[in-house]
Design a protein around this motif. Structure first.
Motif: not given
Length: 196
Positions: A64-76, A84-100
């Motif tokens: 939609p904005a062809p003049e835009t070119s990628p520069s910095g990262a996109v982060m969520l 579930v941990c495959e070693h003990h079948l116990l849960p683990f939980r947390g947060r993921a941070h993704i950037a590209y």
């Protein structure tokens, strides 16, 4: 392949007997079915294609904005996940941070949590989970680099053994330009920004 709930329920009943419990007592009578339903959720990612949510991309150069070119990262940040941990079948939980670092393509931000959920919904180890998320993103869309940081508390650490109730594990997976620690330093700083 879907979880065989009937078989899981039968095995949970056997497990209860093996630990010396009566699976027919009122408090446990419905437990095998409940565990089977929970395992259906916990392991729903088995056999799913984690890159499927990334199939629809948006071209930056021709969008939609062809003049835009990628520069910095996109982060969520702060994508909540559980696995579930495959070693003990116990849960683990947390947060993921993704950037590209986008090349010509970006994806809708809602696609990234779906990738995390599919890959976390299998017996896992955190180290492999981060690598799989990074690979799925790097392989599916045009990126110059990918960074995945996972911070999770593991039941096998918090509930058994030494019982380190406050301990969490942090792992980093990086691809492309973000494999260089200096290149990802700003993104690592942004993950923790505003958390005090």
């Amino acid at each position: 392949m879907a979880v065989d709930r009937e078989r899981v329920a039968g095995l949970v009943r056997e497990l209860l007997e093996a630990i010396g419990e009566d699976p027919d007592r009122p408090g446990l009578k419905a437990t095998p079915g409940r565990v089977a339903d929970a395992y259906g959720e916990f392991f729903a990612g088995i056999g799913q294609d984690a890159s499927a949510p990334l199939a629809h991309t948006i071209s930056i150069a021709h969008g939609p904005a062809p003049e835009t070119s990628p520069s910095g990262a996109v982060m969520l940040r702060d994508i909540q996940f559980r696995s579930v941990c495959e070693h003990h079948l116990l849960p683990f939980r947390g947060r993921a941070h993704i950037a590209y670092l986008p090349g010509d393509q970006v994806v809708g931000l809602g696609a990234l949590p779906k990738v995390v959920d599919i890959l976390a919904s299998r017996p896992q180890v955190q180290e492999r989970l981060g690598e799989q998320i990074a690979d799925a993103i790097a392989d599916a869309i045009d990126t110059r680099g990918v960074l995945v940081v996972l911070d999770a508390a593991h039941g096998c650490v918090t509930m058994r053994g030494e019982r380190q109730h406050e301990a969490s594990t942090v792992t980093i997976a990086a691809r492309g330009a973000l494999a260089d620690p200096a290149a990802r330093a700003e993104l690592i700083a942004l993950i923790g920004a505003g958390r005090e």
